[in-house]
Scaffold this motif. Structure first.
Motif, PDB file in Angstrom:
ATOM      1  N   LYS A 141       5.046  -8.127   8.830  1.00 13.77           N
ATOM      2  CA  LYS A 141       5.218  -7.575   7.478  1.00 13.77           C
ATOM      3  C   LYS A 141       4.581  -8.484   6.442  1.00 13.77           C
ATOM      4  O   LYS A 141       3.823  -8.031   5.570  1.00 13.77           O
ATOM      5  CB  LYS A 141       6.702  -7.391   7.192  1.00 13.77           C
ATOM      6  CG  LYS A 141       7.021  -6.976   5.763  1.00 13.77           C
ATOM      7  CD  LYS A 141       8.521  -6.871   5.547  1.00 13.77           C
ATOM      8  CE  LYS A 141       8.862  -6.582   4.084  1.00 13.77           C
ATOM      9  NZ  LYS A 141      10.338  -6.482   3.886  1.00 13.77           N
TER      10      LYS A 141
ATOM     11  N   GLY B 224       1.652   5.308   5.407  1.00 10.28           N
ATOM     12  CA  GLY B 224       1.079   4.478   4.348  1.00 10.28           C
ATOM     13  C   GLY B 224      -0.111   5.129   3.676  1.00 10.28           C
ATOM     14  O   GLY B 224      -0.289   5.044   2.459  1.00 10.28           O
TER      15      GLY B 224
ATOM     16  N   GLU C 177       3.051  -2.030   3.490  1.00  9.79           N
ATOM     17  CA  GLU C 177       3.796  -2.368   4.703  1.00  9.79           C
ATOM     18  C   GLU C 177       3.411  -1.410   5.823  1.00  9.79           C
ATOM     19  O   GLU C 177       3.352  -1.786   7.000  1.00  9.79           O
ATOM     20  CB  GLU C 177       5.302  -2.261   4.452  1.00  9.79           C
ATOM     21  CG  GLU C 177       5.914  -3.472   3.789  1.00  9.79           C
ATOM     22  CD  GLU C 177       7.411  -3.313   3.620  1.00  9.79           C
ATOM     23  OE1 GLU C 177       7.993  -2.404   4.246  1.00  9.79           O
ATOM     24  OE2 GLU C 177       8.002  -4.085   2.857  1.00  9.79           O
ATOM     25  N   ASN C 178       3.154  -0.162   5.455  1.00 10.31           N
ATOM     26  CA  ASN C 178       2.802   0.856   6.443  1.00 10.31           C
ATOM     27  C   ASN C 178       1.298   0.953   6.662  1.00 10.31           C
ATOM     28  O   ASN C 178       0.818   0.852   7.796  1.00 10.31           O
ATOM     29  CB  ASN C 178       3.360   2.216   6.012  1.00 10.31           C
ATOM     30  CG  ASN C 178       4.856   2.308   6.175  1.00 10.31           C
ATOM     31  OD1 ASN C 178       5.361   2.477   7.276  1.00 10.31           O
ATOM     32  ND2 ASN C 178       5.591   2.157   5.081  1.00 10.31           N
TER      33      ASN C 178
ATOM     34  N   GLN D 181       7.001   0.211  -4.790  1.00  5.75           N
ATOM     35  CA  GLN D 181       6.243   1.332  -4.227  1.00  5.75           C
ATOM     36  C   GLN D 181       4.960   0.839  -3.569  1.00  5.75           C
ATOM     37  O   GLN D 181       4.588   1.296  -2.489  1.00  5.75           O
ATOM     38  CB  GLN D 181       5.924   2.351  -5.324  1.00  5.75           C
ATOM     39  CG  GLN D 181       7.127   3.127  -5.817  1.00  5.75           C
ATOM     40  CD  GLN D 181       6.809   3.972  -7.040  1.00  5.75           C
ATOM     41  OE1 GLN D 181       6.062   3.550  -7.938  1.00  5.75           O
ATOM     42  NE2 GLN D 181       7.364   5.168  -7.085  1.00  5.75           N
TER      43      GLN D 181
ATOM     44  N   GLU E 214       4.422  -2.116  -2.335  1.00  2.00           N
ATOM     45  CA  GLU E 214       4.785  -2.853  -1.126  1.00  2.00           C
ATOM     46  C   GLU E 214       5.054  -1.887   0.024  1.00  2.00           C
ATOM     47  O   GLU E 214       4.619  -2.128   1.159  1.00  2.00           O
ATOM     48  CB  GLU E 214       6.009  -3.722  -1.387  1.00  2.00           C
ATOM     49  CG  GLU E 214       6.417  -4.564  -0.192  1.00  2.00           C
ATOM     50  CD  GLU E 214       7.536  -5.526  -0.522  1.00  2.00           C
ATOM     51  OE1 GLU E 214       8.576  -5.486   0.177  1.00  2.00           O
ATOM     52  OE2 GLU E 214       7.371  -6.322  -1.474  1.00  2.00           O
ATOM     53  N   ARG E 215       5.752  -0.796  -0.230  1.00  2.00           N
ATOM     54  CA  ARG E 215       6.046   0.170   0.832  1.00  2.00           C
ATOM     55  C   ARG E 215       4.763   0.786   1.379  1.00  2.00           C
ATOM     56  O   ARG E 215       4.626   0.982   2.590  1.00  2.00           O
ATOM     57  CB  ARG E 215       6.966   1.273   0.315  1.00  2.00           C
ATOM     58  CG  ARG E 215       7.386   2.242   1.428  1.00  2.00           C
ATOM     59  CD  ARG E 215       8.345   3.305   0.964  1.00  2.00           C
ATOM     60  NE  ARG E 215       8.715   4.179   2.074  1.00  2.00           N
ATOM     61  CZ  ARG E 215       8.719   5.507   2.013  1.00  2.00           C
ATOM     62  NH1 ARG E 215       8.422   6.128   0.876  1.00  2.00           N
ATOM     63  NH2 ARG E 215       9.048   6.229   3.068  1.00  2.00           N
TER      64      ARG E 215
END
Length: 278
Positions: free
Chosen positions: A195, A141, A163-164, A157, A159-160
């Protein structure tokens, strides 16, 4: 024993050094202790003694603190204020701050070995800590976040990234509690809860960065805006960002009620997070 009392003892076995001073400076500087709170509340939700997870909760706080030390370095965000105090590299120096972060990462894994559980569970906890804090988790992340500073990001993008960067360390307290309580069947639901909690937490951070002050937050703010960085506020606007944060918290809460646990301890923490002002 209260968790903070336990945490204060975790570096006692280390020899005196400038690195130990820097580690202590950052680890004991305060903060919300969100990840330990979630771990302890999850154990209580399962009806177990929360002290069983104290070493793992301390490990999480060490991982989180090391990530902040490195995140604040000139090579990363170049911030000078953290938890209302000068950042580690300002209070000491860059080299000492790097080593303090490295040492806290190492100490985190030592802490996991102190958990009162069988060897199978310890291996599972070490594996979780490695996966969720490393190059497939928090560190992933972080690099995606750094690469994202080069241009505008889409909602997917962003969100990804979070999330990490944020979500992984907010998910792992639940997973660790499930492992210690021998409730591995619950792991997929905890993944979904973590999440959503992580995304909501990050959106709130983005909101607070434009609605609060450095004095309240205890850290530098508005650097994202000055660097033209994509955040949930710049992408969605303040009103829609607030609505999305609330929606994610509601989803996490609803999922909590699908588990065979007493949700009250976790609901108290969720409620506090949903209405935090720093």
């Amino acid at each position: 024993m209260h968790f903070d009392t336990y945490l204060q003892t975790t570096l006692d076995h280390l020899d005196a050094s400038r690195v130990k001073e820097a580690m202590s400076y950052s680890l004991f500087a305060g903060g919300k202790r969100v990840r330990p709170q979630l771990a302890i509340a999850a154990m209580e939700a399962y009806g177990k003694d929360p002290q069983q997870i104290y070493p793992f909760a301390a490990a999480l706080e060490m991982i989180h603190t090391y990530s902040l030390i490195h995140d604040d370095l000139p090579a990363m965000d170049d911030d000078t204020l953290r938890r209302g105090k000068p950042t580690c590299h300002v209070a000491f120096d860059e080299a000492t701050a790097i080593l303090a972060g490295d040492a806290l990462l190492s100490e985190a894994f030592y802490q996991v070995t102190l958990c009162h559980c069988d060897d199978r569970q310890k291996v599972a906890l070490i594996k979780l800590l490695s996966l969720y804090s490393g190059a497939n988790g928090m560190v992933l992340g972080q690099i995606l976040d750094m690469e994202g500073e080069r241009g505008d990001l889409t909602a997917a993008q962003l969100e990804r990234i979070h999330e990490n960067k944020t979500g992984r360390l907010l998910t792992i307290p639940f997973l660790a509690a499930a492992v210690l309580c021998e409730r591995e069947a619950d792991l997929p639901i905890w993944e979904e809860i973590g999440k959503r909690l992580g995304l909501s937490f990050q959106i709130q951070d983005d909101i607070l960065d434009v609605t609060s002050s450095s004095a309240v937050l205890g850290k530098n703010i508005n650097s994202d805006e000055e660097n033209h960085k994509t955040t949930y506020v710049t992408l969605l606007g303040l009103t829609q960002a607030k609505a999305l944060a609330a929606a994610y918290y509601e989803e996490a809460t609803n999922l909590l009620h699908t588990l065979a646990i007493d949700p009250k301890p976790l609901l108290q923490v969720f409620e506090a997070l949903a209405h935090r002002s720093f």
